[in-house]
Design an enzyme around this catalytic site. Structure first.
Site, PDB file in Angstrom:
ATOM      1  N   ASP A  94       0.771  -1.118  -0.081  1.00 15.26           N
ATOM      2  CA  ASP A  94      -0.007   0.119  -0.008  1.00 15.26           C
ATOM      3  C   ASP A  94       0.788   1.149   0.060  1.00 15.26           C
ATOM      4  O   ASP A  94       0.372   2.486   0.380  1.00 15.26           O
ATOM      5  CB  ASP A  94      -0.936   0.147   1.023  1.00 15.26           C
ATOM      6  CG  ASP A  94      -0.337   0.085   2.471  1.00 15.26           C
ATOM      7  OD1 ASP A  94       0.974  -0.312   2.734  1.00 15.26           O
ATOM      8  OD2 ASP A  94      -0.747   0.694   3.406  1.00 15.26           O
ATOM      9  N   GLU A  95       2.062   1.395  -0.405  1.00 13.46           N
ATOM     10  CA  GLU A  95       2.994   2.550  -0.411  1.00 13.46           C
ATOM     11  C   GLU A  95       4.045   2.314  -1.355  1.00 13.46           C
ATOM     12  O   GLU A  95       4.554   1.486  -1.818  1.00 13.46           O
ATOM     13  CB  GLU A  95       3.709   2.222   0.970  1.00 13.46           C
ATOM     14  CG  GLU A  95       4.006   3.713   1.730  1.00 13.46           C
ATOM     15  CD  GLU A  95       4.435   3.584   2.844  1.00 13.46           C
ATOM     16  OE1 GLU A  95       4.954   4.544   3.454  1.00 13.46           O
ATOM     17  OE2 GLU A  95       4.784   2.315   3.429  1.00 13.46           O
TER      18      GLU A  95
END
Lengths: 350, 381
Positions: A94-95
């Site tokens: 998610d990054e």
């Protein structure tokens, strides 16, 4: 993404959206992977043992992991990133760092648009940090969480770093932070006051230099992508043009060894589909000849080299040798492989 | 060298040794067959240095001797000769006269001294097995060999001789072949003496030669060390002219065969009994619409029903239904149709078990006779 796993769980089960929610640790002895902001208000955080989370927040709703769902959401998000740049460096599901330097638009607007599109496609909130290096962008991305974005401009960095606790610096964990604190360095501002010489004598040359740069907001790391490589090759421009096929063959033998060694160190386990030879002649025109890959040796390379060589009567100024990897799928279906541990042996057979 | 021979026998013999010679031999001598006449036989030997073969044929030898001749041309000539009696005579300048009825040929040969002898080697291990049994075993796995030269250790069939142990009452021979996407394995009980366990990878070319030769008689002896393998193939005393055994000597594929055990699923999830012929035909029909680009057949299993379907954007769709005995959960998985058909074609039993788990786990064909074929699916997106 803002508490990614928990946000997905809340999205997919709206009945818990207004309750404190933790993800993972279903065994009762495990730890939370993450929790939503409501749970955070109770003092829960990621990596907290479940029993502790339950003490702090007895009514926390625990959801088991659903990694396949997280992965598919992550894929959607990444494909949005790739609409803006090839230079995407994922840090986790998610990054990711995105280098949009080459875009003719303000990074601020791009970040806003990406967050908007992520929300439209996944109903999940994302936060963004915009700056001119990775460290500052990462710190900035936490600044307006959840669902916000923040920018650090070059002329603001010194000021921005000043108030920042040292713990926020990339690479400084709780232990280092404690040590720095004992020496009287609590914020980056405290470090900024030190000369580089002083930092060297306190922390050693390497770590001292790094700290000096980091506390001033200097970070030279580039965004590195691990996007799937399509080919691998070696190329040489010669000081003196090659005047005969024999000379080319001589040099080619060196290139073969070089490419072999590159392939081995890359530990690539991919199927090689094609072998190619590239020649640039003294008129700067170049030509490429490729063939289905069988082996990487002179016997296989030579016919390609000969063919390319005969395409011009001029001398050769540059010579390249490379392999193209097989595209793993045609997008619609993919033949799965047995897990036979063939990768290493295959390289050894070149 | 001078001998008389039956045309049919001579031709049979040449046909057996012909395949070893490649179309592009690196040295002229490797395009030739070594003919050695002695006693009541001639022996015919060919080699490509990796693989050599030698067969003995009945002949009436007047003068013993030896010569080498281009085997392909010779075989064509012998087959076309008008009369069943053939006379062969070599002169000192390596010229060979072949006469039959009114036909006379003079062919240039090469001195036998230039012909590389088939290697002799110490056989660390040797076993005897019935030709029919081994032929059946090889056929049931050989299609799964890899032709990808970058995975050279998969370019062959793995022979594993295992002696009896605490776990297994009797010794056995396992044959395995895999191309990294599917894997076929068959076991057969075999008397493997204490300390005689061993394995080899038989190169693909030798595998196909062996299959061709394995209907000549009852048994064969296989002997090997870590570089070479030799097969001594018994021939029946029939009227095809062969005398004694046919010898095949081959290099083995050097290297370690991958640990294939780890890809054989340990547990059975859903097991479906299928009628081999019916299933094979249904897959074959379903696959008629596939193309190189969309080469998969989807299998959907629900209560007592198996549906096969395939489609390609530029051609069309197919759908097949089969009644099966099944009460487990619904399943859906896609495979390359050839990978399903190959084992089904190679088997002779009518009832086969097909085991499945989900769309990303392998499908496994099994028979009660210790055969299995693990096939990785095609992931649909």
């Amino acid at each position: 993404m803002d508490c990614f796993y928990a946000a997905i769980e809340c999205r997919d089960d709206p009945s818990v959206a207004d309750k404190p929610v933790g993800v993972g640790g279903s065994s009762g002895r495990g730890v939370l992977s993450t929790c939503n902001y409501i749970a955070r208000e109770y003092g829960c955080h990621s990596a907290m043992p479940v029993f502790q989370a339950k003490q702090k927040c007895p009514h926390i709703v625990l959801k088991p992991h659903r990694f396949s769902v997280y992965k598919s959401e992550s894929d959607k998000i990444r494909s949005i990133f790739y609409d803006y740049t090839e230079l995407v460096e994922p840090l986790s599901l998610d990054e990711a760092y995105l280098d949009v330097t080459h875009q003719n638009r303000y990074a601020w607007d791009i970040a806003k648009e990406i967050r908007q599109r992520i929300f439209e496609e996944t109903q999940l909130a994302a936060s963004a940090g915009v700056s001119y290096n990775k460290m500052l962008a990462k710190i900035a991305s936490d600044w307006k969480k959840p669902n916000g974005q923040f920018a650090v401009l070059p002329n603001q960095s010194e000021e921005f770093m000043k108030e920042l606790p040292v713990r926020k610096i990339w690479g400084i964990g709780p232990k280092s932070a404690e040590k720095l604190s004992q020496l009287g360095f609590d914020t980056c501002g405290d470090l900024q006051k030190q000369s580089i010489g002083r930092l060297h004598s306190t922390f050693g040359t390497r770590w001292g230099t790094e700290l000096y740069q980091l506390c001033h907001g200097i970070d030279e790391r580039s965004v590195t992508t691990n996007r799937i490589r399509k080919s691998m090759s070696v190329e040489h421009t010669f000081d003196k043009n090659l005047e005969s096929l024999e000379e080319c063959i001589d040099k080619m033998e060196e290139s073969i060894e070089e490419l072999k060694s590159d392939l081995m160190t890359s530990r690539s386990q991919r199927v090689i589909a094609k072998l190619f030879v590239k020649l640039k002649f003294e008129d700067f025109k170049s030509t490429t000849k490729e063939a289905e890959f069988k082996r990487l040796d002179l016997e296989a390379v030579r016919p390609l080299l000969e063919e390319a060589y005969t395409r011009s009567s001029l001398n050769v100024r540059l010579m390249g040798l490379g392999v193209r990897f097989a595209q793993s799928n045609d997008n619609d279906s993919q033949q799965l492989e047995l897990d036979l541990d063939l990768g290493k042996k295959r390289i050894a057979s070149y | 060298m001078k001998f008389k021979i039956n045309r049919g026998h001579f031709s049979n013999g040449l046909q057996q040794v012909l395949n070893v010679v490649g179309s592009k031999a690196t040295m002229p001598i490797l395009s030739n067959v070594l003919i050695e006449a002695d006693g009541e036989t001639i022996s015919l030997t060919t080699t490509n240095l990796d693989l050599g073969i030698c067969a003995k044929i009945k002949a009436n030898v007047e003068t013993p001797g030896a010569i080498t001749l281009p085997v392909k041309r010779l075989a064509t000539i012998v087959k076309e000769l008008p009369n069943s009696d053939v006379k062969v005579e070599a002169s000192a300048n390596h010229q060979v006269k072949i006469a039959s009825g009114g036909s006379n040929f003079k062919i240039m040969g090469i001195d036998r001294e230039e012909f590389p002898a088939l290697p002799e080697f110490s056989d660390d291990r040797s076993f005897t097995i019935e030709q029919g049994v081994l032929a059946g075993m090889i056929k049931s796995v050989a299609y799964a060999q890899s032709s990808d030269e970058t995975r050279y250790m998969l370019n062959g069939v793995y022979f594993n001789f295992v002696e009896a142990s605490e776990d297994a009452e009797s010794g056995k021979l396992s044959l395995v072949a895999t191309d990294g996407r599917r894997l076929a394995k068959i076991d057969n009980d075999m008397d493997v003496g204490d300390g005689m366990s061993g394995s080899l990878i038989l190169p693909a070319k030798t595998v196909s030669e062996l299959i061709r030769l394995l209907d000549k008689g009852e048994t064969l002896k296989i002997a090997f060390n870590d570089r070479r393998v030799a097969f001594q193939i018994h021939t029946k005393d029939e009227d095809d002219g062969f005398v004694g055994d046919i010898h095949l000597v081959s290099k083995v594929v050097e290297g370690n065969y991958p640990n294939y055990q780890q890809v054989i699923p340990k547990e059975t999830h859903q097991r479906i009994k299928v009628e081999r012929e019916l299933f094979l035909q249904a897959i074959h029909r379903a696959a008629l619409v596939t193309t190189d680009k969309s080469n998969s057949v989807k299998i959907q299993i629900s209560s007592n029903l198996m549906e096969l379907s395939a489609s390609s954007p530029d051609f069309g769709e197919s759908h097949e239904s089969l009644a099966i005995d099944y009460s487990g959960p619904d399943l859906q998985v896609a495979f390359n149709p050839s990978f399903l058909m190959d084992p089904l074609k190679s088997l002779s039993k009518d009832e086969i078990f097909f085991e499945l788990k989900d769309e990303v786990s392998p499908g496994v064909f099994k028979t009660l006779e210790s055969f299995l074929c693990v096939i990785m699916p095609v992931r649909m997106t």
